[in-house]
Design a protein around this motif. Structure first.
Motif, PDB file in Angstrom:
ATOM      1  N   ALA A  85      -3.128  -9.763   7.722  1.00  0.00           N
ATOM      2  CA  ALA A  85      -3.343  -8.566   6.907  1.00  0.00           C
ATOM      3  C   ALA A  85      -4.672  -7.903   7.248  1.00  0.00           C
ATOM      4  O   ALA A  85      -5.662  -8.575   7.548  1.00  0.00           O
ATOM      5  N   GLU A  86      -4.679  -6.581   7.185  1.00  0.00           N
ATOM      6  CA  GLU A  86      -5.903  -5.805   7.369  1.00  0.00           C
ATOM      7  C   GLU A  86      -6.429  -5.354   6.011  1.00  0.00           C
ATOM      8  O   GLU A  86      -5.691  -5.326   5.021  1.00  0.00           O
ATOM      9  N   GLU A  87      -7.709  -5.002   5.984  1.00  0.00           N
ATOM     10  CA  GLU A  87      -8.302  -4.509   4.744  1.00  0.00           C
ATOM     11  C   GLU A  87      -7.997  -3.014   4.619  1.00  0.00           C
ATOM     12  O   GLU A  87      -8.733  -2.159   5.115  1.00  0.00           O
ATOM     13  N   LYS A  88      -6.890  -2.705   3.956  1.00  0.00           N
ATOM     14  CA  LYS A  88      -6.476  -1.308   3.848  1.00  0.00           C
ATOM     15  C   LYS A  88      -5.342  -1.177   2.837  1.00  0.00           C
ATOM     16  O   LYS A  88      -4.730  -2.173   2.421  1.00  0.00           O
ATOM     17  N   LEU A  89      -5.053   0.061   2.473  1.00  0.00           N
ATOM     18  CA  LEU A  89      -3.890   0.369   1.651  1.00  0.00           C
ATOM     19  C   LEU A  89      -2.709   0.572   2.591  1.00  0.00           C
ATOM     20  O   LEU A  89      -2.743   1.434   3.468  1.00  0.00           O
ATOM     21  N   TYR A  90      -1.659  -0.207   2.427  1.00  0.00           N
ATOM     22  CA  TYR A  90      -0.507  -0.148   3.324  1.00  0.00           C
ATOM     23  C   TYR A  90       0.526   0.889   2.906  1.00  0.00           C
ATOM     24  O   TYR A  90       1.281   1.387   3.740  1.00  0.00           O
ATOM     25  N   THR A  91       0.596   1.174   1.636  1.00  0.00           N
ATOM     26  CA  THR A  91       1.703   1.970   1.110  1.00  0.00           C
ATOM     27  C   THR A  91       1.271   3.377   0.712  1.00  0.00           C
ATOM     28  O   THR A  91       0.086   3.701   0.666  1.00  0.00           O
ATOM     29  N   ASP A  92       2.272   4.192   0.391  1.00  0.00           N
ATOM     30  CA  ASP A  92       2.005   5.562  -0.058  1.00  0.00           C
ATOM     31  C   ASP A  92       1.599   5.609  -1.526  1.00  0.00           C
ATOM     32  O   ASP A  92       1.147   6.646  -2.008  1.00  0.00           O
ATOM     33  N   ILE A  93       1.786   4.499  -2.217  1.00  0.00           N
ATOM     34  CA  ILE A  93       1.511   4.468  -3.655  1.00  0.00           C
ATOM     35  C   ILE A  93       0.099   3.945  -3.886  1.00  0.00           C
ATOM     36  O   ILE A  93      -0.196   2.783  -3.590  1.00  0.00           O
ATOM     37  N   PRO A  94      -0.812   4.778  -4.385  1.00  0.00           N
ATOM     38  CA  PRO A  94      -2.196   4.327  -4.606  1.00  0.00           C
ATOM     39  C   PRO A  94      -2.299   3.398  -5.812  1.00  0.00           C
ATOM     40  O   PRO A  94      -1.409   3.365  -6.670  1.00  0.00           O
ATOM     41  N   LEU A  95      -3.392   2.653  -5.868  1.00  0.00           N
ATOM     42  CA  LEU A  95      -3.637   1.777  -7.011  1.00  0.00           C
ATOM     43  C   LEU A  95      -4.046   2.584  -8.238  1.00  0.00           C
ATOM     44  O   LEU A  95      -4.812   3.548  -8.138  1.00  0.00           O
ATOM     45  N   GLN A  96      -3.539   2.165  -9.385  1.00  0.00           N
ATOM     46  CA  GLN A  96      -4.022   2.707 -10.648  1.00  0.00           C
ATOM     47  C   GLN A  96      -5.339   2.005 -11.001  1.00  0.00           C
ATOM     48  O   GLN A  96      -5.620   0.899 -10.527  1.00  0.00           O
ATOM     49  N   ILE A  97      -6.148   2.638 -11.833  1.00  0.00           N
ATOM     50  CA  ILE A  97      -7.433   2.041 -12.222  1.00  0.00           C
ATOM     51  C   ILE A  97      -7.217   0.679 -12.874  1.00  0.00           C
ATOM     52  O   ILE A  97      -7.935  -0.285 -12.599  1.00  0.00           O
ATOM     53  N   SER A  98      -6.204   0.580 -13.728  1.00  0.00           N
ATOM     54  CA  SER A  98      -5.932  -0.687 -14.411  1.00  0.00           C
ATOM     55  C   SER A  98      -5.517  -1.767 -13.416  1.00  0.00           C
ATOM     56  O   SER A  98      -5.873  -2.945 -13.572  1.00  0.00           O
ATOM     57  N   GLU A  99      -4.773  -1.390 -12.379  1.00  0.00           N
ATOM     58  CA  GLU A  99      -4.346  -2.354 -11.364  1.00  0.00           C
ATOM     59  C   GLU A  99      -5.544  -2.843 -10.550  1.00  0.00           C
ATOM     60  O   GLU A  99      -5.628  -4.028 -10.210  1.00  0.00           O
TER      61      GLU A  99
END
Length: 261
Positions: A127-141
Motif C-alpha cells: 500500500a502507498e500513503e494516499k487516497l485510493y478512491t473517489d470518495i473522500p474521508l469525512q471528518i468523523s471518519e
C-alpha cells in the motif's frame, strides 16, 4: 537452467491463491505445503509440530527458500499437536501463528533454508500513503481512523489482531483469532457506516502474516455496511488493487493508505 525451487506455505484463502499464481507466473518451481487441505491446489500436508517430516521433505526436494503466506489455523494451535512440537512452542513470546512460524523459520535457517520477506516478494502490492478512491474521508471518519491507529499501537505488542473497527470514537470490534472478515461481519451486527483500520505495527515480522486486503475483504465490508478502510502504507499488501478500487468506488467505500510507525 533448472527453475528455482521455492516452498510456499499456504492456506485455503484468497491471499494464498494470489501468491501461488504470481510465483508460478515468474517461472518458479513452486512446492505448496500446508497444515490443512486447500481447494485450489493439492499441497503436501504436515501435522503442526512434525519438524522432522517438514525438514525431511524440504531437503529431499532441494528447497532452499520458503515463502509463508498461509495462516496457522486456530484449531491447529489450540488442538492436538505432534509430540515433537517443542521447536514450535518454545520461548516466552505470546502463543500465536506468527511466533510458531518464527520458531520454525529460525530452526530452518540453521539448516540453510531461508524464509523470504513478504514485503520483498510482493513489493508491487504494498500500500502507498494516499487516497485510493473517489470518495473522500469525512471528518468523523478521519477521527475514527486516528483512534484506531492509537489503539492498535497499544495492543500490537501482545500480538493481538491487526485490525480494529471504530465508530464515533468507540472501539466496536477488535480482530481476534477469527480474522479480519469475521471481525467486520461481527461489527456489522451492531452498526453501519463504520471505519476499519488495519496495521502491521512495529513488532510485525515481515516474513509472516502481513496485513492483507483483497476484493473479498471489500465485499464483506460492503455487506456489513462499513464506510471506510485505512491500511498502513508500506506494510499492508493490497491484492488486485485496481479491482479493489473499483469495488470501493462502486460501494461508496473510502480506501486510504496511512503512515505507520
Amino acid at each position: 537452467m533448472e527453475r528455482e525451487r521455492t516452498g510456499l506455505f499456504i492456506s485455503d484463502d484468497e491471499f494464498s491463491v494470489y501468491v501461488y499464481k504470481k510465483l508460478k507466473s515468474k517461472g518458479m518451481k513452486v512446492y505448496p505445503i500446508s497444515f490443512t487441505p486447500c481447494s485450489f491446489v493439492k499441497p503436501r500436508i504436515f501435522q503442526l509440530g512434525d519438524i522432522g517430516d517438514i525438514l525431511g521433505y524440504l531437503k529431499k526436494e532441494g528447497i532452499k527458500k520458503l515463502v509463508f503466506v498461509g495462516k496457522v489455523p486456530a484449531e491447529a494451535i489450540l488442538g492436538k499437536v505432534h509430540p515433537s512440537s517443542d521447536i514450535f512452542f518454545k520461548g516466552e513470546e505470546p502463543l500465536c501463528g506468527e511466533n510458531i512460524l518464527k520458531n520454525l523459520a529460525d530452526f530452518l535457517k540453521k539448516e540453510d533454508i531461508d524464509v523470504m520477506s513478504l514485503t520483498d516478494v510482493l513489493y508491487d502490492e504494498l500500500a502507498e500513503e494516499k487516497l485510493y478512491t473517489d470518495i473522500p474521508l469525512q471528518i468523523s471518519e478521519k477521527r475514527d481512523i486516528e483512534t484506531g491507529v492509537r489503539f492498535i499501537r497499544n495492543i500490537m505488542k501482545y500480538r493481538a489482531g491487526q485490525s480494529v473497527v471504530v465508530k464515533r470514537g468507540m472501539i466496536v470490534a477488535v480482530e481476534g483469532i477469527e480474522g479480519t472478515d469475521e471481525m467486520i461481519r461481527r461489527a456489522g451486527r451492531y452498526c453501519s457506516d463504520f471505519v476499519v483500520v488495519k496495521m502491521a505495527g512495529r513488532y510485525k515480522d515481515e516474513r509472516f502474516d502481513m496485513p492483507v486486503i483483497g476484493p473479498h475483504t471489500i465485499e464483506v465490508l460492503s455487506e456489513a455496511g462499513g464506510s471506510a478502510i485505512a491500511v498502513e502504507s508500506g506494510r499492508t499488501i493490497i491484492l488486485n488493487s485496481s479491482k479493489i478500487v473499483s469495488l470501493c468506488n462502486k460501494n461508496r467505500i473510502t480506501l486510504i493508505g496511512i503512515k505507520g510507525e
